[in-house]
Design an enzyme around this catalytic site. Structure first.
Site, short mmCIF file in Angstrom:
data_model
loop_
_atom_site.label_atom_id
_atom_site.label_comp_id
_atom_site.label_asym_id
_atom_site.label_seq_id
_atom_site.Cartn_x
_atom_site.Cartn_y
_atom_site.Cartn_z
N ASN A 185 0.88 -1.01 0.04
CA ASN A 185 -0.01 -0.02 0.06
C ASN A 185 0.95 1.33 -0.04
OD1 ASN A 185 -2.48 -1.44 0.06
ND2 ASN A 185 -2.81 -1.08 2.14
N ARG A 223 -10.77 -3.92 -14.33
CA ARG A 223 -9.58 -4.95 -13.84
C ARG A 223 -10.20 -6.48 -13.78
NH1 ARG A 223 -5.93 -1.25 -11.28
NH2 ARG A 223 -6.81 0.25 -10.05
N ARG A 259 -5.10 2.18 -13.19
CA ARG A 259 -3.94 2.09 -12.92
C ARG A 259 -3.30 0.90 -12.63
NH1 ARG A 259 -3.99 6.30 -8.91
NH2 ARG A 259 -3.70 7.89 -10.82
N HIS A 318 -15.86 3.10 -15.23
CA HIS A 318 -15.29 2.56 -13.92
C HIS A 318 -16.57 1.65 -13.54
CE1 HIS A 318 -14.75 2.35 -9.40
NE2 HIS A 318 -13.31 1.98 -9.89
N TYR A 343 -12.33 -9.26 -1.50
CA TYR A 343 -13.19 -8.11 -1.27
C TYR A 343 -14.42 -8.53 -1.11
CZ TYR A 343 -9.18 -5.50 -3.57
OH TYR A 343 -7.91 -4.93 -3.71
N ARG A 349 -14.01 2.87 4.57
CA ARG A 349 -12.98 2.11 5.03
C ARG A 349 -11.49 2.96 5.05
NH1 ARG A 349 -11.99 -0.90 0.37
NH2 ARG A 349 -9.88 0.53 0.15
#
EC number: 2.7.4.1
Length: 722
Positions: A63, A386, A416, A446, A479, A575
């Site tokens: 991260n 993705r 990205r 997106h 996720y 989050r």
């Protein structure tokens, strides 16, 4: 009387316009670093299995790498170009960089502290990450053979002198510098070894009851005499480089494919943004390294432990089930199984929501696979943001095109760090006959949408999937996201307009259900917040619940402040980044913010508005979305927000998913008025939402077979189930 007094106090409190920016908002970058500290804190939880703690430490490292390569690099670029645009709370780029660098140094020191603790605990569990002192004779002999057979042939020593220009160190490149003396003439030499990225970060010694690992850089230093015969080794040091990795899209980039192929190469050669070196780095080699890398605006971190802690992900894969979370196998939705696996039959009967990862993402893959194999399906349209490196969705789309169906794939090249993989997928899809669209030059697509048009008798019927997460085989297992399936013709018509918007720039008008950014999502959120303000002022129940990854958009924050000023109770589960300040008298003292960090990464985006009824209510307005409350999502991305009207689906999302997030105590952090986060108090009837969903079947996808197996109902009273 009390409510009247509260309103009087509220009316006399400060207004938004009377406060300074730093009194109203938190800095985005510092809020992100606070989030990563919460991730790191999971690595220090003694109740977690040991290898899972190592994994959290690794995640905090990866991260931080991305943060440095994108966010810090971007601010450094603004400073170089003389850009003085202020952040939301009023800091210049240089002021932000100064605060960030202080915070990142503290965070990296804490990472090393956690690693030292975990290193000792691993040894007690017979997993040794070796330093120079802990290699027995047998292991040393094996490592020497490994070095000679596997490393020596691929390592290339490079002298650093006027005759040998300083070699290029790639982004995230790891290397070792050696300070040597030639024995024959006493000449001093500095040599560099760049470690190929294809080599493992850690080498595991086979055999024995204990597991022994040694890092690749320590292994090279240990056997450096085999690399440099005829030299005396005076000193050495490992280092790691991070570079500016952001890709700025230039306005004249007419061919996106060609542009991104070039831009990916430029990313690898971006300006150095951080140099990480060992604390005992040889001083002669260090001076040379600093000079040659050109570190005018880079951060230099001297580490008294391990450099590149993200590499510990390799250790976390050690085959020790006793040191990991108990395995969890997602359930396949019973609703689909009751229809013999026929997705279209189940969706056609009524809307379904699937809660990942507790329910298998395989149902989404099967939806596309079935469409590919169904002779009655005439068209498939799919967004791909993705998709990962091993994508069943991609294979299904290819199979559909090869079967003669009309297949359109919107591949987002600007995702990205997935740009290169998406280019490869686009190439394969096009070769199979898929119509590949790259969307807008300025906006990212997106939205997560899949649309299937099927011939049924003498008509066509459209089936849709709307998701809050990506079509990615790895992230779907860790996720938490929502997949909404519907055959409602209104959603079908809206989905078609959404795809026409992306593929043909035809702005969607007259949408019946969907809310799309950057067209109208911001205004729809404002309208719903304004409705709650009006209800509060009229004495009707008013409340807002939301679950987001990030809350940074000034407009949305100010609108929530307006609601707070009116006295609307607002509960937010954010989050990651949160720029909203709680506890501002008369403005945000009715707003609560919590962050949940645990076994799964909370990723779904949900909004719930009381709509004149006490939450949770069947009459509340509920939306799921692909968008966070960030300016980029609302103004510069194509996103979809889906209203939930089906009663069963509405119940699962509001009274199960969202309520469980609000009730969680065991994985929750509460945002304090000073911007810090503290763990929620779980001593009074603790509740863990991840455990709850792992042990209880969903509502919407259960089917008739489980009708008597009641799901424990959640009550708003903290931690209670009724």
């Amino acid at each position: 009387m009390a409510s009247v007094m509260n309103e009087m106090i509220r009316s006399e409190a400060a207004s938004i316009g009377s406060l300074l920016p730093q009194e109203l908002y938190y800095n985005r970058e510092l809020s992100w670093l606070a989030f990563n500290r919460r991730v790191l804190a999971e690595a220090a939880r003694p109740e977690y299995p040991l290898l899972e703690r190592v994994r959290f430490l690794s995640i905090s490292g990866s991260n931080l790498d991305e943060f440095m390569m994108i966010r810090v690099a971007g601010l450094a670029g603004q400073v170089r170009r003389g850009i003085s645009k202020l952040s939301i709370e009023g800091r210049t780029p240089s002021q932000q960089l100064s605060a960030i660098r202080e915070a990142t140094e503290e965070l990296q020191m804490e990472q090393q502290h956690v690693w030292r603790e975990l290193h000792g605990l691993l040894a007690k569990e017979h997993i040794h990450v070796a330093d120079e002192g802990r290699i027995d004779t047998e292991a040393r002999n094996w490592l020497k053979d490994y070095f000679l057979d596997h490393l020596l042939p691929v390592l290339t020593p490079q002298a650093i002198d006027p005759a040998h220009p300083f070699p290029f160190v790639a982004n995230q490149g790891l290397g070792v510098l050696f300070h040597l003396t030639r024995i024959s003439d006493g000449e001093q030499v500095v040599e560099m070894i760049l470690i190929p990225s294809a080599l493992p970060r850690f080498v595991r010694v086979p055999g024995g009851e204990d597991a022994t690992y040694i890092s690749i850089e320590r292994l090279i230093c240990r056997f450096a005499d085999l690399l440099f015969p005829g030299f005396r080794i005076e000193g050495d040091g490992a280092f790691r480089v991070l570079r500016d990795s952001d890709i700025e899209l230039e306005e004249e980039a007419e061919d996106l494919v060609r542009y991104f192929r070039t831009a990916i190469q430029r990313r690898r050669r971006g300006r150095v943004i951080q140099l990480e070196i060992e604390e005992d780095f040889d001083p002669v080699a260090e001076v040379l390294l600093r000079e040659q890398l050109g570190l005018s605006d880079a951060q230099v971190i001297k580490t008294n432990g391990m450099i590149g802690v993200e590499g510990l992900a390799d250790i976390a894969e050690e085959d020790r089930p006793d040191l990991k979370f108990d395995p969890y196998s997602p359930r396949y939705p019973e609703r689909i199984m009751e229809h013999d696996g026929d997705c279209f039959a189940a969706i056609g009967e009524k809307d379904i929501v699937i809660h990942h990862p507790y329910e298998s993402f395989e149902v989404v893959v099967d939806f596309v696979r079935q469409a590919a194999n169904d002779p009655d399906v005439v068209a498939i349209k799919q967004t791909l943001y993705r998709a990962g490196k091993q994508s069943a969705i991609i294979n299904a789309l290819i199979a559909a095109a090869e079967a003669g169906k009309s297949v359109t794939a919107v591949v987002e090249l600007k995702a990205r760090f997935d740009e290169e993989q998406n280019l490869l997928w686009a190439n394969q899809l096009e070769r199979a006959g898929v119509q590949v669209i790259y969307g807008f030059v300025d906006w990212k697509t997106h939205a997560k949408v899949s649309m299937v048009v099927r011939r049924e008798g003498n008509r066509y019927r459209t089936y849709c999937h709307f998701g809050t997460g990506n079509y990615h085989p790895v992230t779907t297992r860790i996720y938490t996201d929502l997949s909404f399936f519907t055959a409602d013709p209104r959603f079908g018509r809206d989905a078609a307009k959404l795809f026409n918007f992306v593929t043909g720039y035809v702005e969607p008008h007259g949408l019946e259900q969907l809310v799309v950014s950057p067209i109208d999502m911001r205004n729809e959120l404002y309208r719903n917040i304004d409705r709650e303000i009006a209800n509060q002022q009229a004495g009707r129940p008013a409340a807002i619940w939301a679950k987001l990854n990030s809350l940074t958009d000034k407009g949305v924050i100010d609108k929530l402040y307006e609601a707070g000023q009116a006295g609307v109770n607002i509960s937010l589960v954010v989050r990651g980044i949160c720029c909203l300040k709680t506890g501002i008298p008369g403005i945000s003292d009715t707003i609560e913010v919590k962050s949940i960090i645990g076994r799964f990464l909370e990723h779904s985006r949900i909004w719930a508005f009381a709509n004149g009824y006490r939450l949770p209510s069947p009459r509340a307005r509920v939306f799921i979305s692909s968008a966070d409350a960030m300016s980029r999502n609302l103004d510069r991305r194509v996103e979809a927000m889906v209203p939930i009207r089906n009663r069963t689906v509405h119940d699962q999302i509001l009274q199960q998913v969202l309520l469980a997030n609000l009730l969680d105590t065991e994985q929750s952090w509460i945002l304090q008025d000073d911007g810090s986060y503290i763990r929620a108090d779980s001593t009074d009837r603790p509740f863990n939402l991840h455990n709850y969903f792992m042990t209880n079947p969903s509502l919407s996808g259960r089917g008739q077979a489980l009708v008597e197996d009641a799901v424990p109902r959640l009550a708003l009273r903290k931690g209670a189930q009724v």
